[in-house]
Design a protein around this motif. Structure first.
Motif, PDB file in Angstrom:
ATOM      1  N   LEU A  60      48.196 -53.761  39.227  1.00  0.00           N
ATOM      2  CA  LEU A  60      47.709 -52.372  39.985  1.00  0.00           C
ATOM      3  C   LEU A  60      47.101 -51.644  39.094  1.00  0.00           C
ATOM      4  O   LEU A  60      46.255 -51.072  39.406  1.00  0.00           O
ATOM      5  N   PHE A  61      47.506 -51.549  37.586  1.00  0.00           N
ATOM      6  CA  PHE A  61      46.876 -50.796  36.612  1.00  0.00           C
ATOM      7  C   PHE A  61      45.626 -51.142  36.550  1.00  0.00           C
ATOM      8  O   PHE A  61      44.488 -50.331  36.401  1.00  0.00           O
ATOM      9  N   ILE A  77      38.283 -46.334  39.124  1.00  0.00           N
ATOM     10  CA  ILE A  77      37.906 -44.947  38.486  1.00  0.00           C
ATOM     11  C   ILE A  77      36.672 -45.359  37.364  1.00  0.00           C
ATOM     12  O   ILE A  77      35.665 -44.756  37.463  1.00  0.00           O
ATOM     13  N   GLN A  78      36.591 -46.557  36.777  1.00  0.00           N
ATOM     14  CA  GLN A  78      35.468 -46.923  35.769  1.00  0.00           C
ATOM     15  C   GLN A  78      34.201 -47.000  36.773  1.00  0.00           C
ATOM     16  O   GLN A  78      33.309 -46.521  36.193  1.00  0.00           O
ATOM     17  N   PHE A 104      54.544 -46.472  36.958  1.00  0.00           N
ATOM     18  CA  PHE A 104      54.375 -46.659  38.024  1.00  0.00           C
ATOM     19  C   PHE A 104      53.449 -45.393  38.795  1.00  0.00           C
ATOM     20  O   PHE A 104      52.456 -45.624  39.415  1.00  0.00           O
ATOM     21  N   LEU A 105      54.095 -44.335  38.556  1.00  0.00           N
ATOM     22  CA  LEU A 105      53.551 -43.047  39.118  1.00  0.00           C
ATOM     23  C   LEU A 105      52.271 -42.479  38.527  1.00  0.00           C
ATOM     24  O   LEU A 105      51.380 -42.160  39.183  1.00  0.00           O
ATOM     25  N   LEU A 114      45.011 -43.852  41.227  1.00  0.00           N
ATOM     26  CA  LEU A 114      44.341 -44.417  42.302  1.00  0.00           C
ATOM     27  C   LEU A 114      44.264 -43.168  43.447  1.00  0.00           C
ATOM     28  O   LEU A 114      43.178 -43.449  44.008  1.00  0.00           O
ATOM     29  N   MET A 115      45.342 -42.421  43.881  1.00  0.00           N
ATOM     30  CA  MET A 115      44.917 -41.308  44.469  1.00  0.00           C
ATOM     31  C   MET A 115      43.782 -40.427  43.896  1.00  0.00           C
ATOM     32  O   MET A 115      43.048 -39.818  44.745  1.00  0.00           O
ATOM     33  N   ALA A 116      43.698 -40.343  42.528  1.00  0.00           N
ATOM     34  CA  ALA A 116      42.482 -39.460  42.057  1.00  0.00           C
ATOM     35  C   ALA A 116      41.363 -40.165  42.346  1.00  0.00           C
ATOM     36  O   ALA A 116      40.187 -39.333  42.751  1.00  0.00           O
ATOM     37  N   ALA A 117      41.053 -41.395  42.563  1.00  0.00           N
ATOM     38  CA  ALA A 117      39.854 -41.927  42.931  1.00  0.00           C
ATOM     39  C   ALA A 117      39.445 -41.752  44.358  1.00  0.00           C
ATOM     40  O   ALA A 117      38.267 -41.921  44.549  1.00  0.00           O
ATOM     41  N   LEU A 118      40.545 -41.216  45.081  1.00  0.00           N
ATOM     42  CA  LEU A 118      40.161 -41.078  46.549  1.00  0.00           C
ATOM     43  C   LEU A 118      39.855 -39.756  46.774  1.00  0.00           C
ATOM     44  O   LEU A 118      39.242 -39.312  47.898  1.00  0.00           O
TER      45      LEU A 118
END
Length: 131
Positions: free
Chosen positions: A67-68, A75-76, A119-120, A126-130
């Motif tokens: 997941l990471f 992001i990259q 995990f958070l 992931l949320m920042a990417a959206l």
């Protein structure tokens, strides 16, 4: 290289270190006859609780690392690297390093809290990417 990619690379190397931390005592405790076999049967000897926990921590990192890696890749590739995503990557890596002794030594509830931090941090990336 970005901080996120550096953290991902170090997390990959951490997985290699975890393999050694688990494999050496597991081989000593179970014997090379079993560990080099096809493992079609249960071992005739048990591992110590600490070695078994190191094995579970090793497996758990594979799950978190997937997941990471997705988070870092998104992001990259999208060019959305920020101080926030870099901080999340550092938190993930620090949590994974801290998770090893926390799990091996049976620290309750710290093991779960440390896992949650990693995990958070991944979820936040992931949320920042959206956004």
């Amino acid at each position: 290289m970005s901080i996120e990619l550096t953290a991902l690379t170090l997390a990959g190397l951490l997985q290699v270190i975890q393999f050694g931390l688990y494999a050496v005592p597991a081989n000593l405790e179970l014997g090379s006859g079993y560990t080099m076999s096809a493992r079609d049967r249960e071992p005739s000897r048990e591992m110590t609780p600490k070695t078994a926990r190191l094995g579970r921590a090793f497996d758990n990192h594979f799950e978190g690392l997937i997941l990471f890696a997705i988070a870092v890749g998104v992001i990259q590739m999208s060019g959305q690297n920020t101080g926030f995503t870099a901080g999340c990557a550092v938190v993930y890596l620090a949590a994974r390093v801290a998770y090893i002794p926390a799990y091996a030594l049976g620290w309750k509830p710290w093991r779960s809290l440390i896992w949650s931090a990693g995990f958070l941090a991944t979820l936040a990336m992931l949320m920042a990417a959206l956004v």
